[in-house]
Design an enzyme around this catalytic site. Sequence first.
Site, PDB file in Angstrom:
ATOM      1  CD  GLN A   1      -3.029  11.277   4.375  1.00  0.00           C
ATOM      2  OE1 GLN A   1      -3.869  10.492   4.792  1.00  0.00           O
ATOM      3  NE2 GLN A   1      -2.928  12.519   4.827  1.00  0.00           N
TER       4      GLN A   1
ATOM      5  CG  ASP B   1      -0.468   0.776  -3.982  1.00  0.00           C
ATOM      6  OD1 ASP B   1      -0.431   1.440  -2.932  1.00  0.00           O
ATOM      7  OD2 ASP B   1      -1.516   0.627  -4.663  1.00  0.00           O
TER       8      ASP B   1
ATOM      9  CE  LYS C   1      -7.647   0.237   9.676  1.00  0.00           C
ATOM     10  NZ  LYS C   1      -6.409  -0.270   9.097  1.00  0.00           N
TER      11      LYS C   1
ATOM     12  CE1 TYR D   1      -9.986   2.334   7.953  1.00  0.00           C
ATOM     13  CE2 TYR D   1     -10.701   3.841   9.665  1.00  0.00           C
ATOM     14  CZ  TYR D   1      -9.698   3.315   8.884  1.00  0.00           C
ATOM     15  OH  TYR D   1      -8.404   3.765   9.025  1.00  0.00           O
TER      16      TYR D   1
ATOM     17  CB  ILE E   1      -2.817  -7.106   0.196  1.00  0.00           C
ATOM     18  CG1 ILE E   1      -2.573  -7.809   1.536  1.00  0.00           C
ATOM     19  CG2 ILE E   1      -4.228  -6.551   0.181  1.00  0.00           C
ATOM     20  CD1 ILE E   1      -1.230  -8.391   1.713  1.00  0.00           C
TER      21      ILE E   1
ATOM     22  N   GLY F   1       0.839  -1.203   0.000  1.00  0.00           N
ATOM     23  CA  GLY F   1       0.000   0.000   0.000  1.00  0.00           C
ATOM     24  C   GLY F   1       0.868   1.244   0.000  1.00  0.00           C
TER      25      GLY F   1
HETATM   26  P1  NAD Z   1      -4.595   5.355   1.350  1.00  0.00           P
HETATM   27  O1  NAD Z   1      -5.966   5.038   0.918  1.00  0.00           O
HETATM   28  O2  NAD Z   1      -4.050   6.701   1.071  1.00  0.00           O
HETATM   29  O3  NAD Z   1      -3.575   4.284   0.770  1.00  0.00           O
HETATM   30  C1  NAD Z   1      -3.859   2.922   0.707  1.00  0.00           C
HETATM   31  C2  NAD Z   1      -3.046   2.325  -0.422  1.00  0.00           C
HETATM   32  O4  NAD Z   1      -3.376   0.936  -0.486  1.00  0.00           O
HETATM   33  C3  NAD Z   1      -3.402   2.929  -1.797  1.00  0.00           C
HETATM   34  O5  NAD Z   1      -2.230   3.335  -2.472  1.00  0.00           O
HETATM   35  C4  NAD Z   1      -4.082   1.776  -2.532  1.00  0.00           C
HETATM   36  O6  NAD Z   1      -3.820   1.764  -3.929  1.00  0.00           O
HETATM   37  C5  NAD Z   1      -3.487   0.569  -1.840  1.00  0.00           C
HETATM   38  N1  NAD Z   1      -4.326  -0.619  -1.972  1.00  0.00           N
HETATM   39  C6  NAD Z   1      -5.681  -0.675  -1.971  1.00  0.00           C
HETATM   40  N2  NAD Z   1      -6.087  -1.947  -2.155  1.00  0.00           N
HETATM   41  C7  NAD Z   1      -4.972  -2.692  -2.247  1.00  0.00           C
HETATM   42  C8  NAD Z   1      -4.734  -4.069  -2.435  1.00  0.00           C
HETATM   43  N3  NAD Z   1      -5.744  -4.940  -2.612  1.00  0.00           N
HETATM   44  N4  NAD Z   1      -3.459  -4.520  -2.477  1.00  0.00           N
HETATM   45  C9  NAD Z   1      -2.426  -3.654  -2.358  1.00  0.00           C
HETATM   46  N5  NAD Z   1      -2.589  -2.330  -2.204  1.00  0.00           N
HETATM   47  C10 NAD Z   1      -3.847  -1.851  -2.145  1.00  0.00           C
HETATM   48  O7  NAD Z   1      -4.529   5.036   2.915  1.00  0.00           O
HETATM   49  P2  NAD Z   1      -3.521   5.645   4.002  1.00  0.00           P
HETATM   50  O8  NAD Z   1      -4.119   6.891   4.515  1.00  0.00           O
HETATM   51  O9  NAD Z   1      -2.145   5.653   3.490  1.00  0.00           O
HETATM   52  O10 NAD Z   1      -3.704   4.552   5.157  1.00  0.00           O
HETATM   53  C11 NAD Z   1      -2.850   3.444   5.278  1.00  0.00           C
HETATM   54  C12 NAD Z   1      -3.307   2.639   6.488  1.00  0.00           C
HETATM   55  O11 NAD Z   1      -3.328   3.481   7.655  1.00  0.00           O
HETATM   56  C13 NAD Z   1      -4.714   2.060   6.384  1.00  0.00           C
HETATM   57  O12 NAD Z   1      -4.763   0.819   7.022  1.00  0.00           O
HETATM   58  C14 NAD Z   1      -5.560   3.054   7.140  1.00  0.00           C
HETATM   59  O13 NAD Z   1      -6.704   2.448   7.669  1.00  0.00           O
HETATM   60  C15 NAD Z   1      -4.609   3.451   8.245  1.00  0.00           C
HETATM   61  N6  NAD Z   1      -4.958   4.751   8.817  1.00  0.00           N
HETATM   62  C16 NAD Z   1      -4.834   5.892   8.086  1.00  0.00           C
HETATM   63  C17 NAD Z   1      -5.194   7.109   8.654  1.00  0.00           C
HETATM   64  C18 NAD Z   1      -5.076   8.394   7.894  1.00  0.00           C
HETATM   65  O14 NAD Z   1      -5.524   9.440   8.389  1.00  0.00           O
HETATM   66  N7  NAD Z   1      -4.488   8.407   6.710  1.00  0.00           N
HETATM   67  C19 NAD Z   1      -5.679   7.151   9.957  1.00  0.00           C
HETATM   68  C20 NAD Z   1      -5.829   5.957  10.663  1.00  0.00           C
HETATM   69  C21 NAD Z   1      -5.446   4.768  10.084  1.00  0.00           C
HETATM   70  N1  SER Z   2      -8.271   9.121   8.784  1.00  0.00           N
HETATM   71  C1  SER Z   2      -8.991   7.903   8.884  1.00  0.00           C
HETATM   72  C2  SER Z   2     -10.353   8.022   8.315  1.00  0.00           C
HETATM   73  O1  SER Z   2     -10.908   9.099   8.412  1.00  0.00           O
HETATM   74  C3  SER Z   2      -9.087   7.484  10.327  1.00  0.00           C
HETATM   75  O2  SER Z   2      -8.750   6.169  10.407  1.00  0.00           O
HETATM   76  O3  SER Z   2     -10.863   7.068   7.809  1.00  0.00           O
END
Ligand code: NAD
Ligand code: SER
Length: 312
Positions: free
Chosen positions: A12, A34, A146, A142, A53, A8
């Site tokens: 972000q 990814d 989690k 979601y 994945i 992934g």
């Molecule tokens: P994002 O959506 O920006 O990135 C996720 C990435 O996963 C994307 O590039 C997407 O192409 C890839 N992806 C989707 N399906 C896939 C698959 N089947 N196989 C491989 N790759 C795949 O998410 P993020 O913000 O970078 O978050 C990453 C992790 O952190 C997640 O588990 C999210 O729940 C967790 N998280 C993020 C935040 C936040 O604010 N960004 C907050 C809490 C938790």
């Molecule tokens: N930033 C995330 C969301 O809003 C929190 O896990 O989904």
Amino acid sequence: MSKILIIGSCGQIGIELVLELRKIYGNQNVIASDIKEEYPISIAGGPYYQLDIMNVQKLKAIVKENDIKEIYLLAALLSATAEKKPLFAWNLNIQGLFNVLELAKDKLINKVFWPSSIAVFGSNSPANRTPQHTVMEPSTVYGISKLAGERWCEYYHNKYGVDVRSIRYPGLISYKSAPGGGTTDYAVDIFIQALKSKNYTCYLRKDAKLPMMYMSDAIRATIEIMEAPPSSIKIRSSYNLSGISFDPNEITNAIRREIPEFKIKYEPDFRQQIAESWPNSVDDSCAKTDWKWENKVGLQEIVKKMLKGLSQ
Ligand code: NAD
Ligand code: SER
């Protein structure tokens, strides 16, 4: 040295984590992957695999071929997108985790990072300084995925000795890559619109206070928890992690200190209900005690960094 795989990597968090890990361990030792065929130029300095994945055979082959010993699993559907595709989200968020935990159970890899979220809490949890251990009744698909993921992480640790480490990230704020469909995304979009048109229409109410964090702090926390000695990781479900808390009105006022003519209006949609079910702030004293976590970047500094980073 044995290698690290990030799954992934184009999201972000992924882009910034790849860059930071490569600075520490070297470009060739940190393998990005990814589901996307095309990857951002910013992570072109080291190896990249197109990997879904859900494709266990390909995942195993990459792990064996590259002698990968650590996986950071970031692929998931975030809160707002997951509400639109609940079963797809459940399957990706949970089966994806199993696919990695099973590799660790079979001793193909030694260590796993998997992020959880403030979304594990629900409206019955205490809203202010939400404790590490409390009532947890998430109402989003979601959050449910989690919370279930956290239970499975702890189970794999207790039952099979899997070294899995996890953080409940707050909403993350960054400018290097667009956020991927979360409820907290407004706290990134607001900066883009403040620079573009000096106007923003917010999908949350002005008083929707949520825990947030600047990306550099989140990346540092991720690396710190992964580098901590196993004995200091006392919680194997997931750690509360606190940065700052603000609502749309407070961030607007902070932006107006830099762009006085910035205007906001409010048109709450389904994401308001999600935000209402999440904490206003969380108590991260366990992370502070166990692996010496400390947040650094405050609200006004975030505003300055975001406006500068996006302008460039
Ligand atoms: P994002 O959506 O920006 O990135 C996720 C990435 O996963 C994307 O590039 C997407 O192409 C890839 N992806 C989707 N399906 C896939 C698959 N089947 N196989 C491989 N790759 C795949 O998410 P993020 O913000 O970078 O978050 C990453 C992790 O952190 C997640 O588990 C999210 O729940 C967790 N998280 C993020 C935040 C936040 O604010 N960004 C907050 C809490 C938790
Ligand atoms: N930033 C995330 C969301 O809003 C929190 O896990 O989904």
